[in-house]
Design a protein around this motif. Structure first.
Motif, PDB file in Angstrom:
ATOM      1  N   MET A 156      -0.145   4.784   1.496  1.00 36.01           N
ATOM      2  CA  MET A 156      -0.249   4.799   2.935  1.00 36.01           C
ATOM      3  C   MET A 156      -0.764   6.175   3.370  1.00 36.01           C
ATOM      4  O   MET A 156      -0.366   7.179   2.818  1.00 36.01           O
ATOM      5  N   VAL A 157      -1.617   6.176   4.385  1.00 33.36           N
ATOM      6  CA  VAL A 157      -2.227   7.407   4.879  1.00 33.36           C
ATOM      7  C   VAL A 157      -1.831   7.606   6.343  1.00 33.36           C
ATOM      8  O   VAL A 157      -2.027   6.711   7.167  1.00 33.36           O
ATOM      9  N   LEU A 158      -1.270   8.772   6.658  1.00 31.70           N
ATOM     10  CA  LEU A 158      -0.929   9.085   8.046  1.00 31.70           C
ATOM     11  C   LEU A 158      -2.215   9.334   8.819  1.00 31.70           C
ATOM     12  O   LEU A 158      -3.002  10.214   8.467  1.00 31.70           O
ATOM     13  N   ARG A 176       0.099  11.205  14.725  1.00 32.69           N
ATOM     14  CA  ARG A 176       1.404  11.103  15.380  1.00 32.69           C
ATOM     15  C   ARG A 176       1.108  11.088  16.871  1.00 32.69           C
ATOM     16  O   ARG A 176       0.276  11.853  17.354  1.00 32.69           O
ATOM     17  N   ASP A 224       4.618   7.543  14.315  1.00 30.45           N
ATOM     18  CA  ASP A 224       3.618   7.843  13.303  1.00 30.45           C
ATOM     19  C   ASP A 224       2.778   6.586  13.129  1.00 30.45           C
ATOM     20  O   ASP A 224       3.315   5.470  13.055  1.00 30.45           O
ATOM     21  N   ASP A 282       0.228   4.934  10.552  1.00 35.18           N
ATOM     22  CA  ASP A 282      -0.243   4.995   9.171  1.00 35.18           C
ATOM     23  C   ASP A 282      -1.179   3.833   8.897  1.00 35.18           C
ATOM     24  O   ASP A 282      -1.085   2.783   9.537  1.00 35.18           O
ATOM     25  N   LYS A 283      -2.034   3.999   7.908  1.00 35.23           N
ATOM     26  CA  LYS A 283      -2.969   2.943   7.494  1.00 35.23           C
ATOM     27  C   LYS A 283      -2.700   2.616   6.041  1.00 35.23           C
ATOM     28  O   LYS A 283      -2.573   3.503   5.200  1.00 35.23           O
ATOM     29  N   ASP A 284      -2.587   1.331   5.749  1.00 34.26           N
ATOM     30  CA  ASP A 284      -2.394   0.852   4.385  1.00 34.26           C
ATOM     31  C   ASP A 284      -3.266  -0.388   4.220  1.00 34.26           C
ATOM     32  O   ASP A 284      -2.924  -1.447   4.744  1.00 34.26           O
ATOM     33  N   ASN A 333      -2.154  -1.423  10.019  1.00 36.34           N
ATOM     34  CA  ASN A 333      -1.753  -0.195  10.705  1.00 36.34           C
ATOM     35  C   ASN A 333      -0.248  -0.291  10.951  1.00 36.34           C
ATOM     36  O   ASN A 333       0.213  -1.226  11.598  1.00 36.34           O
ATOM     37  N   HIS A 334       0.503   0.652  10.408  1.00 36.78           N
ATOM     38  CA  HIS A 334       1.960   0.662  10.556  1.00 36.78           C
ATOM     39  C   HIS A 334       2.325   1.720  11.596  1.00 36.78           C
ATOM     40  O   HIS A 334       1.891   2.872  11.492  1.00 36.78           O
ATOM     41  N   SER A 345      -8.945   1.236  11.467  1.00 37.37           N
ATOM     42  CA  SER A 345      -7.773   1.936  11.961  1.00 37.37           C
ATOM     43  C   SER A 345      -7.693   1.787  13.471  1.00 37.37           C
ATOM     44  O   SER A 345      -8.707   1.674  14.164  1.00 37.37           O
TER      45      SER A 345
END
Length: 76
Positions: A1-3, A6, A15, A17-19, A23-24, A46
Motif C-alpha cells: 500500500m502506498v500513502l 493525508r 490517510d 492510500d492506494k493498493d 483507494n483506502h 488514485s
C-alpha cells in the motif's frame, strides 16, 4: 500500500492510500483505530483530494456518534 496523502476534512484527519485499483481512506483521528472505507474508480486511478474530501464528508455524515461506526442503516 502506498500513502497518497493525508487530508483534514471538517476537523477529522484521514490517510488516503492506494493498493492496486483501490483507494483506502483510514480515519486517523477517529475513535476506532484503523477504521475507514475503500473506494475504487472505474479507471483504477488514485482519488484526487477533491474526490476524497467529498467521499469523506459522506462517510462522516453516516457515522453514529455513540459508536464511531457507520450507522446500521447507513443513515442518521
Amino acid at each position: 500500500m502506498v500513502l497518497l496523502f493525508r487530508i483534514v476534512v471538517d476537523g477529522e484527519t484521514f490517510d488516503v492510500d492506494k493498493d492496486g485499483g483501490a483507494n483506502h481512506l483510514t480515519w486517523v483521528s477517529g475513535p476506532n483505530a484503523g477504521y475507514g472505507f475503500t473506494l475504487g474508480r472505474s479507471d483504477g486511478a488514485s482519488l484526487t483530494e477533491d474526490e476524497a474530501r467529498a467521499a469523506i464528508r459522506g462517510f462522516l455524515a453516516s457515522i453514529d456518534p455513540a459508536t464511531g461506526y457507520v450507522a446500521e442503516d447507513g443513515v442518521l
